[in-house]
Write an enzyme that holds these catalytic residues in place. Structure first.
Site, PDB file in Angstrom:
ATOM      1  CG  HIS A 280      -1.883   1.085   1.322  1.00  0.00           C
ATOM      2  ND1 HIS A 280      -3.076   1.083   0.628  1.00  0.00           N
ATOM      3  CD2 HIS A 280      -1.838   2.258   1.992  1.00  0.00           C
ATOM      4  CE1 HIS A 280      -3.730   2.193   0.885  1.00  0.00           C
ATOM      5  NE2 HIS A 280      -3.020   2.927   1.704  1.00  0.00           N
TER       6      HIS A 280
ATOM      7  CG  HIS B 186     -10.149   3.674   3.208  1.00  0.00           C
ATOM      8  ND1 HIS B 186     -10.689   3.994   4.422  1.00  0.00           N
ATOM      9  CD2 HIS B 186      -8.820   3.641   3.406  1.00  0.00           C
ATOM     10  CE1 HIS B 186      -9.721   4.156   5.310  1.00  0.00           C
ATOM     11  NE2 HIS B 186      -8.580   3.953   4.721  1.00  0.00           N
TER      12      HIS B 186
END
Lengths: 222, 717
Positions: free
Chosen positions: B47, B93
Site C-alpha cells: 500500500h 479504502h
C-alpha cells in the site's frame, strides 16, 4: 442593513449564507462562536447550516450553549431579527427561541434534494415578498429535520399563523408538513430547507431570494 | 517495558517475506527493534511502497503544460488559469470498508480530503466509485447501507459537495467491495504546499486530533488478502471524526496563510511513520521524534503503537520557528492539538525516542527509498473467444433487464444521502454523467467524473484501460467541459499471480495510450492490490477520475430534452455486444471481446460536441447499455416519452465507443456540421409523448420509470 452570520466550528453553510445576504444588499459581519457580543448595529443574525459541534448526539445542543448564544438570545429578546437555516433552525430550537424540536428524519437517512415548499403565510418579514400559497423549489440537506411539537404547541402555531413554510410532499416526517416556523413576535424564523442555496439560477434556481428580499424590505419598514 | 523478541513468526505477521527481511538486515546491519520492525513493515507494504506496481506506473504520461505537479505529492496539481489550480486525487479504502463499512468508507473520504487540503486547497468537490457483490449475497445490503451512510456522514459534515460517482454490483466483489474516494480542491497556483522539509533544527509539529490505538497496522492489513479471519481485523480499521477534520481544514488553511509552514504532510496510511519519513527524505534531512510529546488519547501507548497508529485527522508540519506563537494561536482558536514533537536533524537518521530510550534509529533515506521493488512475472491476458449468437430478447424486455438491475437503476437512493450542494456552487448535481461545480466567485466551472467498465478490463485489459479513460473524456465533453487531467485508482487482485499482473500491465498500457492521445495526463493516483478473498480476485477495476474545465458557464451543456426534440446520435454504430451490460444483466453472459476504442474517433467526437454546443439542448455519452439506455435516461429525466426508430438489439444495446446522444431542435445544422468535421451524425428518434418505443415495441414510460426508480432500493432492502 446589517447582517451577522455566526460561525460555529462545524458550520459549513456560513459562507453561502453570507453570500446570499450580500446579494440581497446586506452588509455582512462574520461572528465567531467564542465572541461574546454581536457587532454594533446588527439588524439580523443568521445561524447557518452545518454540524455546529459535530452534532453526534443532539443537533445544535452544544451550539446553543456557546458564548455567542447569550448575545443572540439578547438580540432576539430586544426584538431583533434572526434566521436559522437547517442546523441553524436546530440551534434556535435548542436555544428556546423557537418552539418544537427537529427529530431524526422518518426515513432514518440523510436526504439532499430539491423539494417544493408552500408559502404558508406571507404575514412575516421573511415571506412578505412571496404570494400566499406560492410554491418554491428549495433544496433540503439534513438528517434531522423531522419537526415535532406537542399538540398544544401545534395548535398555537396554527392559531397564530406562525407556520412559515410547509412541504408539498413531506420528505422527513415533519408534523403538519412543517418546513419553517416563526417566533411569537414573527421576527425569528427557523427553516430546514436552504434558501441560501437557491439564490442563483445557475446553481439550482432563485426561489430562495424572496426570503432575503423580504427581510430587506421588512426591516426597512420595521 | 519489554518488547517482543524478533522471531520468524513476528516478521511474517508483519507482512515481510524472508528475502525482504534479509534486505532489512542488510540495510541496518543488525537485528531491528520491535518498533523498527513495525516501521519497516509500514514503509514496505504494498500500500505504501507500490513495490509491485512502481515499474509500470513510471510508464504513465504525467506531464503537460497544464500540469503544475504530477504524481509523488499528496495530490496532483493542475493549472486552471487566472492564477488558480485544481488539486485532486482518488484513493481506495477497500479493505477497511469491507471489514467495517461505515467507518471504512468515512475515513476513506476523510483521507482523500486531507490529501487535498494538506496542499493548501479548499475541497470543492467529492466523488465515490463503489463496487459491491451481488445483491443476493448476504453481506451486500449491509455493506451498501454502511458505505453510503459512511461516505455521506463524513462528506456532509465536513461540508464538501459530493457531485458524482459510480455504483456497480458484480459477484467478483462478493468478498471484497471497492470504495474509491475522489476529492478536488481549489488553491492559488502560487500558494501550494509541498512535503519537502528544509532547514536543520526546524521544529516538527503535530497537528489535529490525538493519537489512539486505532488503525495500528492498517496499511499492512490493506496489503493482504482476506480469509476467514477477517473479523479479527476489525481493530485495524480507523474511526473518523468529520467535525475534527473540518476544524483541521480551517486551521490548516489559516496556518498556511500565516506563512508559518515550511512543509506539511497529512498522516494517512502508517501515520506518523510515513509522514515523517516522507518529509525528511524529500528534504534530504533526518528527523528526530520525541514520542512523549505526541498528544495521546489513551494511556500507556508504546512507541510501536504511536508510530503505526492510523488515527485520523492528523497532520505533521515543519514550522518556521519564529512564527510558533502565531501558529499555535490558530490551533488554540480551533481547539485542536498543536505539539512540537521533534526536529529536523542534519544526519540521515530517523531517530525515535520514548521515555529515556531510543526506540528506533534507522537510516532515513534508505528507509524511504530502498523499499523492495518487484518486476513481477506477468502473462498477457489471452484474447477472448468470439461472441456466440446472442439469445433473442424483445427490445423493451432488454431495457427492463437493465433498468431493473441495481447497477443501471436510478441512483437517487445513493446520492440523495450525500449533500451535493453545500457551498452553493454546484451547477450539475449527481445523476448526470459528470458533476459540475462553479469556481467560487468566477464564471468558470470544473467538471468531475469517474469511470471504468471492469467487464471490459477483464476481457481485454488494454482496450478496457483505454475505455476507462475514453469514457471519462466523453462524460466531461458531454457537459461541455474540456478534459484537463486524470487520477487513477487501480484496484486489482494478487500481483503475485502472473495472470493478475498481466491484467495490471495491460490496463496500464491502455490507460497510458489513452491519456496520451486525449491529453489527459495522470497527475495522481493510488494502487490497491490483493483484492482477493479465499484466492479469488475481483474484476480488474482501474477507476479513472477525471477533471475538465469550462472557461465560462456559457460552455455548459446541461439542458433536458423538450417535447419534439430530435434524438441525434453522434459517432459510428457497429452493434458491438461483446461484454455488454445487456448480455451481463439479461442473460448472465460475460463473453466476447471488449469494444475497441478508437482514440482519434473519441477525440473528434468529443471536440465536435463541444464545438456545436449551441445546437445541442441536452447531451449524454453512450456507454453501458448503449443507445437504448442513454436515450431512456435522457427522456425519463425530462419526464418525456421517447421513440427510437431502431428495433434491433445490436443497434439499441451495442456498446460501440466514441458516441453521444443529443437532443436538439437543430438536427439539420448538426448533420451539416458533422459532414464538415468528418463525424457521423444521424437522426435516430425523437423525444416526447408518454410512451417508450423501440421499433415496434412500445410501453408506457410511467411503468418503466417506476421500475427504474425503485429497483435500487429493492435490491438493497
Amino acid at each position: 442593513m446589517k447582517a451577522a452570520v455566526v460561525t460555529f466550528p462545524g458550520s459549513n453553510c456560513d459562507r453561502d449564507l453570507a453570500v446570499a445576504f450580500e446579494a440581497a444588499g446586506f452588509e455582512v459581519a462574520r461572528v465567531w462562536h467564542k465572541d461574546t457580543a454581536l457587532p454594533v448595529g446588527v439588524d439580523v443574525v443568521g445561524i447557518p447550516g452545518g454540524f455546529s459541534f459535530g452534532d453526534y448526539l443532539r443537533c445544535g445542543a452544544i451550539a446553543a450553549q456557546s458564548p455567542i448564544g447569550a448575545a443572540v438570545r439578547a438580540h432576539a429578546d430586544r426584538g431583533g431579527f434572526a434566521i436559522g437555516i437547517c442546523n441553524g433552525f436546530q440551534v434556535l430550537t435548542e436555544m428556546g427561541l423557537l418552539p418544537g424540536v427537529l427529530m431524526r428524519n422518518a426515513g432514518l437517512k440523510f436526504v439532499c434534494r430539491s423539494v417544493m415548499l408552500k408559502v404558508a403565510t406571507t404575514a412575516s418579514p421573511f415571506t412578505q415578498s412571496y404570494a400566499a400559497g406560492q410554491e418554491l423549489a428549495i433544496p433540503i440537506a439534513h438528517h434531522d429535520g423531522n419537526y415535532t411539537i406537542d399538540d398544544a404547541g401545534l395548535q398555537r402555531l396554527k392559531a397564530e399563523d406562525r407556520i412559515a413554510f410547509t412541504y408539498a410532499a413531506n420528505p422527513n416526517g415533519s408534523m403538519a408538513d412543517i418546513a419553517g416556523v416563526l417566533s411569537a413576535n414573527r421576527r425569528v424564523l427557523g427553516m430546514m430547507p436552504h434558501p441560501e442555496r437557491a439564490v442563483d439560477p445557475v446553481t439550482g434556481g432563485a426561489d430562495g431570494q424572496g426570503v432575503f428580499a423580504s427581510l430587506m424590505r421588512g426591516m426597512a419598514l420595521a | 517495558m519489554s518488547e517482543p523478541a524478533i522471531t520468524q513468526d513476528l516478521v511474517a505477521s508483519h507482512g515481510l517475506k524472508p528475502d525482504e527481511y534479509e534486505r532489512l538486515l542488510g540495510i541496518i546491519g543488525r537485528e531491528p527493534t520491535f518498533t523498527e520492525l513495525g516501521i519497516f513493515s509500514a514503509m514496505w507494504n504494498e500500500h505504501c511502497s507500490y513495490k509491485s506496481s512502481k515499474k509500470w506506473l513510471r510508464t504513465l504520461p504525467t506531464t503537460g503544460p497544464q500540469v503544475i505537479c504530477g504524481p509523488g505529492e499528496n495530490a496532483g496539481v493542475v493549472d486552471i488559469g487566472d492564477g488558480q489550480a485544481v488539486i485532486f486525487k482518488m484513493e481506495s479504502h477497500n479493505h477497511p470498508s469491507y471489514i467495517e463499512p461505515h467507518q471504512g468508507a468515512a475515513t476513506g473520504v476523510g483521507g482523500i480530503l486531507r490529501d487535498v487540503f494538506t496542499m493548501g486547497a479548499r475541497p470543492i468537490a467529492a466523488m465515490n466509485a463503489l463496487s459491491f457483490g451481488l445483491p443476493s449475497h448476504p453481506k451486500t445490503a449491509h455493506l451498501v447501507k454502511g458505505v453510503v451512510e459512511g461516505v455521506g456522514s463524513y462528506g456532509n459534515a465536513f461540508g464538501v459537495p459530493t457531485v458524482g460517482g459510480e455504483v456497480r454490483f458484480h459477484r467478483s466483489y462478493n468478498g471484497n467491495c471497492l470504495v474509491n474516494a475522489f476529492a478536488a480542491g481549489l488553491a492559488d497556483a502560487d500558494k501550494i504546499f509541498y512535503s519537502v522539509a528544509s532547514g536543520v533544527g526546524m521544529p516538527v509539529v503535530y497537528l489535529g486530533a490525538k493519537t489512539g490505538r486505532d488503525g495500528v497496522g492498517g496499511a499492512t492489513m490493506a496489503s493482504a488478502e482476506f480469509d476467514d479471519t477477517i473479523e479479527e481485523k476489525r481493530p485495524t480499521v480507523q474511526v473518523g471524526d468529520p467535525f475534527t477534520e473540518k476544524r483541521l481544514l480551517e486551521a490548516c488553511l489559516e496556518l498556511m496563510a500565516s506563512g508559518a509552514v515550511i512543509s506539511i504532510q497529512d498522516m494517512g496510511a502508517a501515520g506518523l511513520t510515513c509522514s515523517a519519513v516522507e518529509m525528511g527524505d524529500k528534504g534530504g534531512l533526518g528527523i528526530k521524534l520525541q514520542l512523549d510529546d505526541v498528544p495521546q488519547r489513551e494511556t500507556g501507548m508504546t512507541a510501536y503503537e504511536m508510530m503505526l497508529s492510523e488515527s485520523q485527522e492528523r497532520m505533521l508540519m515543519v514550522l518556521k520557528p519564529e512564527l510558533e506563537a502565531e501558529a499555535r494561536a490558530i490551533f488554540v482558536k480551533w481547539d485542536l492539538d498543536f505539539a512540537i514533537v521533534g526536529e529536523t536533524i542534519p544526519e540521515d537518521r530517523f531517530l525515535i525516542l520514548h521515555g529515556n530510550e531510543v526506540k528506533a534509529d534507522l537510516p532515513l533515506s534508505k528507509l524511504a527509498s530502498s523499499a523492495p521493488e518487484y518486476d513481477r512475472p506477468w502473462v498477457e491476458t489471452p484474447a477472448p473467444a468470439a461472441l456466440d449468437a446472442v439469445p433473442e430478447i424483445a427490445p423493451l424486455d432488454a431495457l427492463r433487464a437493465l433498468i431493473g438491475s441495481p447497477s443501471y437503476a436510478h441512483k437517487a437512493w445513493v446520492y440523495e444521502q450525500y449533500d451535493s450542494q453545500v457551498g452553493a456552487d454546484t451547477v450539475v448535481a449527481p445523476g448526470a454523467g459528470a458533476g459540475v461545480v462553479r469556481v467560487h466567485g468566477t464564471g468558470k466551472a470544473l467538471a468531475f467524473t469517474s469511470d471504468v467498465t471492469p467487464r471490459y478490463v477483464q476481457a481485454n485489459p488494454y482496450e478496457g484501460g483505454k475505455q476507462a479513460v475514453a469514457e471519462a473524456w466523453r462524460n466531461l465533453c458531454a457537459v461541455g467541459a474540456r478534459p484537463l487531467a486524470t487520477t487513477d485508482n487501480l484496484n486489482f487482485g494478487n500481483p503475485e499471480k502472473p495472470e493478475i499482473m498481466g491484467q495490471f500491465v495491460g490496463a496500464i498500457k491502455g490507460i497510458g495510450a489513452a491519456v496520451l492521445a486525449l491529453d489527459m495526463p495522470i497527475v495522481s493516483g493510488n494502487v490497491s492490490l490483493y483484492n482477493e478473498t479465499d484466492g479469488k480476485g475481483i474484476l480488474p477495476t482501474p477507476t479513472i477520475g477525471a477533471v475538465g474545465i469550462l472557461a465560462s458557464l456559457d460552455e455548459l451543456i446541461a439542458g433536458r430534452p423538450r417535447p419534439g426534440d430530435v434524438a441525434v446520435l453522434i459517432g459510428e454504430t457497429r452493434g458491438h455486444l461483446g461484454q455488454s451490460a445487456l448480455l451481463a444483466e439479461a442473460f448472465g453472459i460475460e463473453a466476447g471481446d471488449a469494444p475497441p476504442v478508437d482514440l482519434e474517433a473519441e477525440r473528434l467526437a468529443g471536440e465536435f460536441v463541444r464545438a456545436n454546443r449551441k445546437a445541442i439542448r441536452a447531451c449524454s455519452d453512450l456507454s453501458d447499455g448503449g443507445l437504448a439506455l442513454a436515450a431512456f435516461e435522457m427522456a425519463e429525466g425530462a419526464g418525456l416519452g421517447l421513440v427510437l426508430e431502431a428495433g434491433d438489439i445490436p443497434t439499441l444495446f451495442g456498446e460501440d465507443q466514441a458516441r453521444y446522444l443529443v437532443a436538439t431542435a437543430k438536427a439539420d445544422a448538426l448533420i451539416a456540421a458533422g459532414k464538415a468535421a468528418g463525424v457521423a451524425v444521424a437522426v435516430v428518434g425523437r423525444f416526447g409523448g408518454d410512451a417508450v418505443s423501440f421499433g415496434a415495441d412500445t410501453a408506457p414510460m410511467a411503468a418503466l420509470s417506476e421500475l427504474y426508480r425503485t429497483a435500487f432500493a429493492k435490491a438493497v432492502a
